[in-house]
Design a protein around this motif. Structure first.
Motif, PDB file in Angstrom:
ATOM      1  N   PHE A 109     -32.723   8.497 -12.062  1.00  0.00           N
ATOM      2  CA  PHE A 109     -33.449   8.682 -10.807  1.00  0.00           C
ATOM      3  C   PHE A 109     -33.896  10.119 -10.592  1.00  0.00           C
ATOM      4  CE2 PHE A 109     -32.441   4.538 -10.530  1.00  0.00           C
ATOM      5  CZ  PHE A 109     -31.169   4.203 -10.098  1.00  0.00           C
ATOM      6  N   ASP A 110     -33.762  10.962 -11.596  1.00  0.00           N
ATOM      7  CA  ASP A 110     -34.278  12.316 -11.461  1.00  0.00           C
ATOM      8  C   ASP A 110     -35.786  12.239 -11.318  1.00  0.00           C
ATOM      9  OD1 ASP A 110     -31.945  13.833 -13.777  1.00  0.00           O
ATOM     10  OD2 ASP A 110     -31.892  13.611 -11.607  1.00  0.00           O
ATOM     11  N   GLU A 111     -36.327  12.845 -10.278  1.00  0.00           N
ATOM     12  CA  GLU A 111     -37.749  12.647 -10.008  1.00  0.00           C
ATOM     13  C   GLU A 111     -38.635  13.504 -10.881  1.00  0.00           C
ATOM     14  OE1 GLU A 111     -37.334  11.293  -5.375  1.00  0.00           O
ATOM     15  OE2 GLU A 111     -38.365  13.154  -5.840  1.00  0.00           O
ATOM     16  N   ASP A 112     -38.220  14.728 -11.121  1.00  0.00           N
ATOM     17  CA  ASP A 112     -39.072  15.584 -11.933  1.00  0.00           C
ATOM     18  C   ASP A 112     -38.205  16.589 -12.676  1.00  0.00           C
ATOM     19  OD1 ASP A 112     -40.158  17.219  -8.884  1.00  0.00           O
ATOM     20  OD2 ASP A 112     -38.285  17.399  -9.998  1.00  0.00           O
ATOM     21  N   LEU A 113     -38.855  17.458 -13.407  1.00  0.00           N
ATOM     22  CA  LEU A 113     -38.126  18.395 -14.247  1.00  0.00           C
ATOM     23  C   LEU A 113     -37.194  19.281 -13.431  1.00  0.00           C
ATOM     24  CD1 LEU A 113     -37.863  19.137 -17.172  1.00  0.00           C
ATOM     25  CD2 LEU A 113     -39.562  20.922 -16.845  1.00  0.00           C
ATOM     26  N   GLU A 114     -37.667  19.673 -12.265  1.00  0.00           N
ATOM     27  CA  GLU A 114     -36.870  20.534 -11.398  1.00  0.00           C
ATOM     28  C   GLU A 114     -35.546  19.858 -11.044  1.00  0.00           C
ATOM     29  OE1 GLU A 114     -39.182  21.689  -8.038  1.00  0.00           O
ATOM     30  OE2 GLU A 114     -37.467  22.675  -7.113  1.00  0.00           O
ATOM     31  N   ASP A 115     -35.676  18.584 -10.593  1.00  0.00           N
ATOM     32  CA  ASP A 115     -34.479  17.813 -10.262  1.00  0.00           C
ATOM     33  C   ASP A 115     -33.575  17.682 -11.463  1.00  0.00           C
ATOM     34  OD1 ASP A 115     -35.760  15.310  -7.904  1.00  0.00           O
ATOM     35  OD2 ASP A 115     -35.099  17.388  -7.678  1.00  0.00           O
ATOM     36  N   LYS A 116     -34.196  17.385 -12.620  1.00  0.00           N
ATOM     37  CA  LYS A 116     -33.407  17.099 -13.808  1.00  0.00           C
ATOM     38  C   LYS A 116     -32.571  18.305 -14.194  1.00  0.00           C
ATOM     39  CE  LYS A 116     -33.834  15.126 -18.433  1.00  0.00           C
ATOM     40  NZ  LYS A 116     -32.777  16.000 -18.949  1.00  0.00           N
ATOM     41  N   THR A 117     -33.182  19.477 -14.220  1.00  0.00           N
ATOM     42  CA  THR A 117     -32.417  20.649 -14.636  1.00  0.00           C
ATOM     43  C   THR A 117     -31.273  20.912 -13.667  1.00  0.00           C
ATOM     44  OG1 THR A 117     -34.505  21.662 -13.996  1.00  0.00           O
ATOM     45  CG2 THR A 117     -33.633  22.287 -16.121  1.00  0.00           C
ATOM     46  N   GLU A 118     -31.578  20.810 -12.369  1.00  0.00           N
ATOM     47  CA  GLU A 118     -30.534  21.066 -11.390  1.00  0.00           C
ATOM     48  C   GLU A 118     -29.408  20.044 -11.527  1.00  0.00           C
ATOM     49  OE1 GLU A 118     -32.057  21.233  -7.422  1.00  0.00           O
ATOM     50  OE2 GLU A 118     -30.043  20.959  -6.595  1.00  0.00           O
ATOM     51  N   ASN A 119     -29.800  18.760 -11.602  1.00  0.00           N
ATOM     52  CA  ASN A 119     -28.789  17.704 -11.652  1.00  0.00           C
ATOM     53  C   ASN A 119     -28.024  17.686 -12.971  1.00  0.00           C
ATOM     54  OD1 ASN A 119     -29.411  16.910  -9.094  1.00  0.00           O
ATOM     55  ND2 ASN A 119     -30.765  15.245  -9.707  1.00  0.00           N
ATOM     56  N   ASP A 120     -28.703  18.053 -14.064  1.00  0.00           N
ATOM     57  CA  ASP A 120     -28.007  18.106 -15.354  1.00  0.00           C
ATOM     58  C   ASP A 120     -26.832  19.055 -15.278  1.00  0.00           C
ATOM     59  OD1 ASP A 120     -30.667  17.586 -17.816  1.00  0.00           O
ATOM     60  OD2 ASP A 120     -29.173  16.247 -16.955  1.00  0.00           O
ATOM     61  N   LYS A 121     -27.093  20.206 -14.660  1.00  0.00           N
ATOM     62  CA  LYS A 121     -26.050  21.215 -14.555  1.00  0.00           C
ATOM     63  C   LYS A 121     -24.858  20.651 -13.779  1.00  0.00           C
ATOM     64  CE  LYS A 121     -25.578  26.150 -13.718  1.00  0.00           C
ATOM     65  NZ  LYS A 121     -24.629  26.177 -12.604  1.00  0.00           N
ATOM     66  N   ILE A 122     -25.157  19.943 -12.688  1.00  0.00           N
ATOM     67  CA  ILE A 122     -24.086  19.388 -11.869  1.00  0.00           C
ATOM     68  C   ILE A 122     -23.338  18.301 -12.639  1.00  0.00           C
ATOM     69  CG2 ILE A 122     -23.600  18.114  -9.756  1.00  0.00           C
ATOM     70  CD1 ILE A 122     -26.019  19.477  -8.520  1.00  0.00           C
ATOM     71  N   ARG A 123     -24.103  17.420 -13.294  1.00  0.00           N
ATOM     72  CA  ARG A 123     -23.468  16.309 -13.993  1.00  0.00           C
ATOM     73  C   ARG A 123     -22.601  16.783 -15.131  1.00  0.00           C
ATOM     74  NH1 ARG A 123     -28.551  13.180 -13.141  1.00  0.00           N
ATOM     75  NH2 ARG A 123     -29.516  14.472 -14.745  1.00  0.00           N
ATOM     76  N   GLN A 124     -23.092  17.799 -15.865  1.00  0.00           N
ATOM     77  CA  GLN A 124     -22.394  18.143 -17.103  1.00  0.00           C
ATOM     78  C   GLN A 124     -21.363  19.234 -16.932  1.00  0.00           C
ATOM     79  OE1 GLN A 124     -25.785  18.969 -19.498  1.00  0.00           O
ATOM     80  NE2 GLN A 124     -26.438  16.841 -19.419  1.00  0.00           N
ATOM     81  N   GLU A 125     -21.423  19.968 -15.830  1.00  0.00           N
ATOM     82  CA  GLU A 125     -20.452  21.047 -15.687  1.00  0.00           C
ATOM     83  C   GLU A 125     -19.574  20.898 -14.454  1.00  0.00           C
ATOM     84  OE1 GLU A 125     -23.583  24.147 -17.660  1.00  0.00           O
ATOM     85  OE2 GLU A 125     -22.520  24.752 -15.853  1.00  0.00           O
ATOM     86  N   SER A 126     -20.194  20.653 -13.306  1.00  0.00           N
ATOM     87  CA  SER A 126     -19.411  20.704 -12.077  1.00  0.00           C
ATOM     88  C   SER A 126     -18.646  19.427 -11.785  1.00  0.00           C
ATOM     89  CB  SER A 126     -20.316  20.996 -10.890  1.00  0.00           C
ATOM     90  OG  SER A 126     -21.286  21.925 -11.220  1.00  0.00           O
ATOM     91  N   MET A 127     -19.283  18.275 -12.059  1.00  0.00           N
ATOM     92  CA  MET A 127     -18.621  17.041 -11.636  1.00  0.00           C
ATOM     93  C   MET A 127     -17.622  16.596 -12.676  1.00  0.00           C
ATOM     94  SD  MET A 127     -21.593  14.948  -9.730  1.00  0.00           S
ATOM     95  CE  MET A 127     -20.592  13.700  -9.002  1.00  0.00           C
ATOM     96  N   PRO A 128     -16.569  15.887 -12.319  1.00  0.00           N
ATOM     97  CA  PRO A 128     -16.162  15.610 -10.939  1.00  0.00           C
ATOM     98  C   PRO A 128     -15.534  16.832 -10.276  1.00  0.00           C
ATOM     99  CG  PRO A 128     -14.615  14.644 -12.487  1.00  0.00           C
ATOM    100  CD  PRO A 128     -15.668  15.304 -13.292  1.00  0.00           C
ATOM    101  N   PHE A 129     -15.844  17.001  -8.975  1.00  0.00           N
ATOM    102  CA  PHE A 129     -15.347  18.165  -8.259  1.00  0.00           C
ATOM    103  C   PHE A 129     -13.839  18.056  -8.057  1.00  0.00           C
ATOM    104  CE2 PHE A 129     -19.454  19.747  -7.488  1.00  0.00           C
ATOM    105  CZ  PHE A 129     -20.275  18.701  -7.130  1.00  0.00           C
ATOM    106  N   ALA A 130     -13.137  19.128  -8.389  1.00  0.00           N
ATOM    107  CA  ALA A 130     -11.686  19.161  -8.176  1.00  0.00           C
ATOM    108  C   ALA A 130     -11.437  19.815  -6.831  1.00  0.00           C
ATOM    109  CB  ALA A 130     -11.021  19.958  -9.296  1.00  0.00           C
ATOM    110  N   VAL A 131     -10.976  19.024  -5.857  1.00  0.00           N
ATOM    111  CA  VAL A 131     -10.957  19.515  -4.476  1.00  0.00           C
ATOM    112  C   VAL A 131      -9.576  19.562  -3.875  1.00  0.00           C
ATOM    113  CG1 VAL A 131     -13.301  18.756  -4.006  1.00  0.00           C
ATOM    114  CG2 VAL A 131     -11.396  17.215  -3.589  1.00  0.00           C
ATOM    115  N   VAL A 132      -9.497  20.374  -2.852  1.00  0.00           N
ATOM    116  CA  VAL A 132      -8.316  20.451  -2.008  1.00  0.00           C
ATOM    117  C   VAL A 132      -8.814  20.414  -0.579  1.00  0.00           C
ATOM    118  CG1 VAL A 132      -6.412  21.929  -1.283  1.00  0.00           C
ATOM    119  CG2 VAL A 132      -7.047  21.831  -3.695  1.00  0.00           C
ATOM    120  N   GLY A 133      -8.142  19.651   0.260  1.00  0.00           N
ATOM    121  CA  GLY A 133      -8.578  19.590   1.658  1.00  0.00           C
ATOM    122  C   GLY A 133      -7.501  20.130   2.570  1.00  0.00           C
ATOM    123  N   SER A 134      -7.940  20.634   3.728  1.00  0.00           N
ATOM    124  CA  SER A 134      -6.951  21.086   4.700  1.00  0.00           C
ATOM    125  C   SER A 134      -7.588  21.244   6.056  1.00  0.00           C
ATOM    126  CB  SER A 134      -6.349  22.419   4.260  1.00  0.00           C
ATOM    127  OG  SER A 134      -5.616  22.977   5.336  1.00  0.00           O
TER     128      SER A 134
END
Lengths: 350, 413
Positions: A241-266
């Protein structure tokens, strides 16, 4: 003309801990079409202001579901995300209470406002998920609930005399809480995500991430990503569902590096270096929730709320809902005729 | 919608106030579209006005006055201003008011507007649809050009506007307004507006509910109908080229608000685009309602239980399928019947055709057999004769030999 978000006083304090997401530049001016030869100012660009006014007036709906075994800090995380008591913490099951035989679905709605923007936020909790001895098919009530919301919307859409604005109760985002075992995903995790990633946007998060060191965290995340890929589970943001190159580059980074987010709540505040911060106090130090060196909560918050909120809604509406609708109108497609839950079954505020 | 929901206060900045920005960013990426319909007599200045309003060439090849019916011609242009991309479609009537008998002049226009609604409805009712990328062709605003007679509205104007006012936003404009003097113009405008009111024709009113624009919109509402002047040509004034019409007695500047209302119209169109689109959606909803009701769908079923359109569509689809099946069966039956008839016919014909041949052959065969029999008989008869003759011969030989023995030879001495 580009308007940025309204900065409140708290923002200034927070921004030292959390770098503001890079302001996305407005779409750069494309080269003029052959037909356009605008010598003078026409005023077409005022449409942006008109739309902004309209959306501020009508307000927004957002429905977020949290799924995970009890004790993983779901309610705390949601409250931390939205900086208010949007979700009531369950106090666990005491001896006298019976653990519910099936997964319950509890939806609680609140209206929150910020910077002139009104949002009706509904948090859908799923107590009982994964808590039984036999957890087979425990995702079914959840899938049923999600489909019921699609059904509700479809019924409204298909009316002859339609409402001007159909109330949106569809689940826009499902946060799935992964236990920080450090090893790999559990079979239940895979089963759930396999079934549900096709009907709703799933964002996997690693809960209670303060039990892992940085190395353990990185390894665990890598392993989880690998397992999700191997099992063909497409979590949000889905590649297709990436709409264009801009989305793809941004989302690729999130998919391949950041996610899944390791979180702590308080929801408790402590003094750290002269500032009041949200955190967890332990004998060995204070874990600052919004400190990127400590956990990835801020990344999750920015991702879900500050940059991709609208996209979550659009993917739900344009893709998941349309898929449901197509199946439904093509002669039931295997779905049993629906009995839609009435409003009384939803918990409202006391 | 917010009934039963408590308002919560936030303890810190969450960040969802960026939501309108997120939405706008997506809208800008997607682009905007706007569709204008211009109705007016041939030569009243529709193309000139459109070109002046949007600084883009909307010129057509000149049309004749002798078309037998009204036609509509659409032109699309992509305009860009800062980061806003607008797909502007201008639809113009061709041959409006030219016919001797103007009875059906407005019907093609009504049909066109309905056709755009119908196209959208069709897309919306599809099972697999792509509303997100659908190019919306529904008419958002209709500019009705009034002839600058200075007197009053013509009957055709009233009839046309009345047939359209429940389907589209109508903004009446006075075309070629530079042919009316200022004094006459005021009277003319007043007369037009009162005629519209007395005939119950609803025209578009600029919205006055938002405080920021209510004042300016109320004032502008008072300027209706806009007296417009358009021009394809530019005239050099000072050191600039401006759109204007040059007369021996002076220059009418299109963008000068004291000369004409063209700029007002442009400003109003642009700053109320969203509202015009909103009202168009409402017109679409009522079109949809009528259309679906005509198809026999209702929201409340016979027992006063809500009937979903989906169920009705389902029922109709089943009905349709059954009908198709029945028809198919019918056609099949008819086909087989015809096949049987045809094959019987063919058999008959074949029989007929082959009969003389067979008989001939049979006859020949019979003849041959008969001949053969006869010959057999003759053969037998002859064989019998031969046998007889052989017998006779044998007898004769034996008698002769007896006779020669028994008779002495008597000599005659």
């Amino acid at each position: 003309p580009h308007a940025g978000p309204v900065e409140s006083k708290n923002e200034a304090a927070m921004s030292e801990l959390v770098p503001e997401p890079r302001q996305k530049p407005v779409v750069p001016m494309k080269p003029m079409g052959i037909n356009a030869s605008l010598l003078g100012y026409i005023g077409i660009d005022t449409i942006i202001e008109q739309m902004r006014k309209k959306t501020m007036k009508t307000g927004f709906d957002f429905n977020i579901m949290v799924v995970g075994q009890s004790g993983l800090g779901k309610s705390t995380l949601v409250n931390t995300l939205f900086k208010s008591q949007v979700s009531r913490k369950s106090s666990g099951w005491n001896r006298e209470e019976k653990i519910p035989k099936t997964v319950e679905i509890k939806a609680i709605g609140h209206v929150i406002e910020e910077g002139g923007v009104k949002m009706k936020l509904t948090v859908i909790d799923t107590p009982g998920f994964g808590d039984q001895i036999n957890n087979e098919n425990c995702w079914e009530p959840i899938e049923k609930y999600i489909n019921e919301q699609y059904e509700k919307f479809l019924k409204e859409e298909v009316n002859i005399a339609r409402k001007k604005r159909i109330p949106d109760t569809r689940v826009h985002c499902c946060l799935y809480f992964i236990s920080p075992t450090g090893h790999s995903l559990r079979p239940l995790d895979l089963e759930f995500m396999k079934h549900l990633s096709k009907v709703v946007n799933i964002i996997p998060v690693i809960a209670k991430a303060d039990t892992m060191t940085l190395e353990e965290k990185t390894e665990f995340k890598q392993r989880v990503r690998k397992e999700l890929e191997v099992n063909g589970i497409e979590f949000y943001p889905q590649k297709e569902f990436d709409e264009d190159l801009e989305d793809k580059t941004e989302n690729d980074k999130i998919r391949q590096e950041s996610m899944p987010f390791a979180v702590v709540g308080s929801d408790k505040e402590y003094q750290v270096n002269g500032k009041r911060v949200l955190g967890r106090k332990t004998p060995w130090g204070i874990i600052e929730v919004e400190n990127l060196n400590h956990c990835e909560f801020a990344l999750l918050r920015d991702f879900v709320i500050r940059t991709h909120l609208q996209d979550l809604k659009e993917v739900t509406h344009n893709i998941h809902y349309e898929t449901y609708r197509a199946k439904r109108l093509n002669g039931n497609g295997g779905l049993p005729p629906m009995t839609v839950e009435t409003e009384e079954n939803h918990e409202s505020n006391l | 919608q917010n009934v039963g929901c408590r308002t919560l206060s936030l303890s810190a900045h969450v960040g969802f106030d960026s939501l309108p920005d997120q939405l706008l960013r997506k809208s800008i990426k997607h682009g905007f579209c706007f569709n204008i319909l211009c109705i007016g007599e041939t030569g009243i200045g529709k193309s000139a006005l459109m070109s002046s309003l949007f600084n883009t060439n909307f010129q057509d090849s000149p049309s004749t006055h002798f078309l037998s019916s009204v036609r509509l011609r659409a032109q699309t242009r992509e305009l860009q201003e800062s980061n806003v991309l607008l797909k502007l479609t201008v639809v113009k009537t061709v041959g409006f008011g030219d016919q001797v008998n103007k009875a059906d002049t407005y019907q093609p226009i009504v049909d066109y507007i309905d056709a755009q609604f119908e196209a959208y409805l069709e897309e919306e009712l599809k099972v697999i649809r792509s509303l997100f990328s659908y190019h919306d062709t529904r008419i958002h605003v209709c500019l009705y050009f009034i002839s600058p007679t200075g007197r009053s509205l013509k009957t055709i104007d009233l009839l046309t506007m009345r047939s359209l006012d429940s389907k589209v936003n109508i903004i009446p404009v006075i075309g070629k307004a530079d042919s009316i003097s200022k004094a006459e113009l005021q009277e003319f405008k007043k007369k037009i507006m009162s005629e519209l009111v007395s005939n119950g024709i609803r025209i578009y009113q600029f919205p006055t509910d938002d405080e920021t624009v209510s004042e300016i919109n109320t004032i502008t509402n008072g300027y209706l109908p806009f007296a417009v002047v358009g021009s394809m040509e530019k005239v050099k004034i000072g050191n600039q080229m401006v759109r204007a019409r040059q007369y021996p007695w002076g220059i009418v500047k299109v963008e000068n608000e004291s000369h004409c209302d063209t700029i007002k119209l442009r400003r109003m169109l642009c700053t109320n685009m969203e509202d015009l689109k909103e009202k168009t959606r409402a017109y679409y909803e009522s079109y949809r309602r009528c259309r679906l009701e005509k198809l026999g769908c209702r929201d409340i079923g016979p027992e006063n239980k809500p009937v979903s359109l989906q169920e009705v569509i389902e029922a109709k689809r089943l009905e349709f399928c059954l009908e198709m099946e029945r028809k198919e069966e019918e056609i099949k039956q008819r086909f087989f019947q015809r096949v049987n008839e045809k094959s019987a016919m063919l058999e008959e014909a074949e029989l007929q055709a082959s009969m003389p041949v067979l008989t001939k052959y049979e006859r020949l065969l019979l003849m041959h057999q008969e001949e053969e029999l006869k010959l057999e008989e003759k053969k037998k008869f002859l064989e019998a004769e031969i046998a007889e003759l052989i017998e006779k011969k044998a007898f004769t030989v034996s008698i002769q030999s007896q006779v020669s023995v028994s008779t002495p030879v008597v000599s005659l001495k």
